[in-house]
Design a protein around this motif. Structure first.
Motif, mmCIF file in Angstrom:
data_model
loop_
_atom_site.group_PDB
_atom_site.id
_atom_site.type_symbol
_atom_site.label_atom_id
_atom_site.label_comp_id
_atom_site.label_asym_id
_atom_site.label_seq_id
_atom_site.Cartn_x
_atom_site.Cartn_y
_atom_site.Cartn_z
ATOM 1 N N THR A 144 0.862 -1.179 0.000
ATOM 2 C CA THR A 144 0.000 0.000 0.000
ATOM 3 C C THR A 144 0.899 1.229 0.000
ATOM 4 O O THR A 144 2.100 1.132 0.217
ATOM 5 C CB THR A 144 -0.971 -0.007 1.209
ATOM 6 N N ARG A 168 -10.715 12.118 -1.355
ATOM 7 C CA ARG A 168 -10.927 10.937 -0.514
ATOM 8 C C ARG A 168 -12.367 10.983 0.002
ATOM 9 O O ARG A 168 -12.864 12.046 0.361
ATOM 10 C CB ARG A 168 -9.932 10.893 0.629
ATOM 11 N N SER A 177 -12.403 9.704 11.014
ATOM 12 C CA SER A 177 -13.140 8.706 10.239
ATOM 13 C C SER A 177 -12.236 8.100 9.163
ATOM 14 O O SER A 177 -12.228 6.879 8.956
ATOM 15 C CB SER A 177 -14.370 9.361 9.613
ATOM 16 N N ASN A 191 -9.561 5.824 10.886
ATOM 17 C CA ASN A 191 -10.153 4.565 11.338
ATOM 18 C C ASN A 191 -10.475 3.635 10.171
ATOM 19 O O ASN A 191 -10.258 2.426 10.248
ATOM 20 C CB ASN A 191 -11.408 4.818 12.166
ATOM 21 N N CYS A 192 -10.978 4.201 9.100
ATOM 22 C CA CYS A 192 -11.313 3.398 7.928
ATOM 23 C C CYS A 192 -10.056 2.761 7.333
ATOM 24 O O CYS A 192 -10.058 1.576 6.989
ATOM 25 C CB CYS A 192 -12.021 4.263 6.885
ATOM 26 N N ILE A 193 -8.976 3.532 7.229
ATOM 27 C CA ILE A 193 -7.728 2.998 6.681
ATOM 28 C C ILE A 193 -7.184 1.886 7.575
ATOM 29 O O ILE A 193 -6.817 0.807 7.097
ATOM 30 C CB ILE A 193 -6.695 4.124 6.491
ATOM 31 N N ASP A 231 -8.823 0.030 9.808
ATOM 32 C CA ASP A 231 -9.735 -1.110 9.777
ATOM 33 C C ASP A 231 -9.582 -1.895 8.471
ATOM 34 O O ASP A 231 -9.621 -3.131 8.475
ATOM 35 C CB ASP A 231 -11.187 -0.656 9.942
ATOM 36 N N SER A 232 -9.394 -1.184 7.365
ATOM 37 C CA SER A 232 -9.233 -1.842 6.065
ATOM 38 C C SER A 232 -7.955 -2.675 6.028
ATOM 39 O O SER A 232 -7.957 -3.814 5.542
ATOM 40 C CB SER A 232 -9.217 -0.805 4.942
ATOM 41 N N ILE A 233 -6.871 -2.119 6.524
ATOM 42 C CA ILE A 233 -5.607 -2.871 6.569
ATOM 43 C C ILE A 233 -5.782 -4.106 7.440
ATOM 44 O O ILE A 233 -5.441 -5.223 7.032
ATOM 45 C CB ILE A 233 -4.459 -1.985 7.092
ATOM 46 N N ASN A 234 -6.304 -3.929 8.632
ATOM 47 C CA ASN A 234 -6.433 -5.048 9.566
ATOM 48 C C ASN A 234 -7.446 -6.098 9.132
ATOM 49 O O ASN A 234 -7.366 -7.254 9.549
ATOM 50 C CB ASN A 234 -6.767 -4.529 10.962
ATOM 51 N N SER A 235 -8.374 -5.726 8.276
ATOM 52 C CA SER A 235 -9.353 -6.709 7.792
ATOM 53 C C SER A 235 -8.755 -7.625 6.729
ATOM 54 O O SER A 235 -9.303 -8.692 6.449
ATOM 55 C CB SER A 235 -10.596 -6.009 7.242
ATOM 56 N N VAL A 236 -7.626 -7.231 6.156
ATOM 57 C CA VAL A 236 -7.019 -8.008 5.072
ATOM 58 C C VAL A 236 -5.685 -8.634 5.479
ATOM 59 O O VAL A 236 -5.405 -9.776 5.154
ATOM 60 C CB VAL A 236 -6.804 -7.101 3.830
#
Length: 149
Positions: A5, A21, A54, A57-59, A61-66
């Protein structure tokens, strides 16, 4: 697994308004639209702290979800935007939110080397070999590099 990334720009208000964004609230979106139409200057737009949080947190959460804790993550430059006074605390706080343990960081123009090397394995540029695939990484454009041909 390997994941790549770039340009997270955590805590960077201006990245939201200048790079479209998708985190701006309704009022901010309307102001950004007016700036695009040259009705008002971009400098008149103030992105809220809630909007920035926001995005952050989204970034994360997105990294940690994958990316799992045992995977390899390469971040190519511009990790976060902060004042000199709070930079190290912010880098440390954001790093602690990423679950992945194996993070390689390629320095960008908004990164402080002395701070980043405390929390990441850092390089100016690097060639990774992922399952026989050679992957050259740099935050800056390059016309040529070792093995480019």
């Amino acid at each position: 697994m390997w994941f790549f990334t770039a340009d997270l720009h955590l805590n960077h208000k201006n990245i939201i308004k200048y790079c479209d964004r998708p985190f701006a609230n309704k009022i901010e979106k309307n102001l950004i639209d007016m700036a695009r139409k040259k009705i008002i200057p971009y400098s008149d737009i103030e992105i809220s702290n809630e909007t920035v949080e926001s995005m952050n947190n989204c970034i994360m959460d997105s990294i940690n979800s994958v990316v799992s804790t045992k995977d390899n993550l390469v971040i190519i430059g511009d990790f976060c935007h902060s004042s000199k006074k709070t930079r190290e605390e912010e880098v440390q706080a954001f790093r602690s939110k990423i679950n992945c343990q194996n993070i390689y960081f390629i320095m960008g123009n908004h990164d402080d080397r002395n701070i980043m090397k405390k929390y990441f394995t850092c390089y100016d540029q690097y060639i990774f070999n992922v399952n026989g695939q050679v992957i050259f990484t740099s935050h800056y454009p390059c016309r040529s590099w070792d093995k480019s041909f």
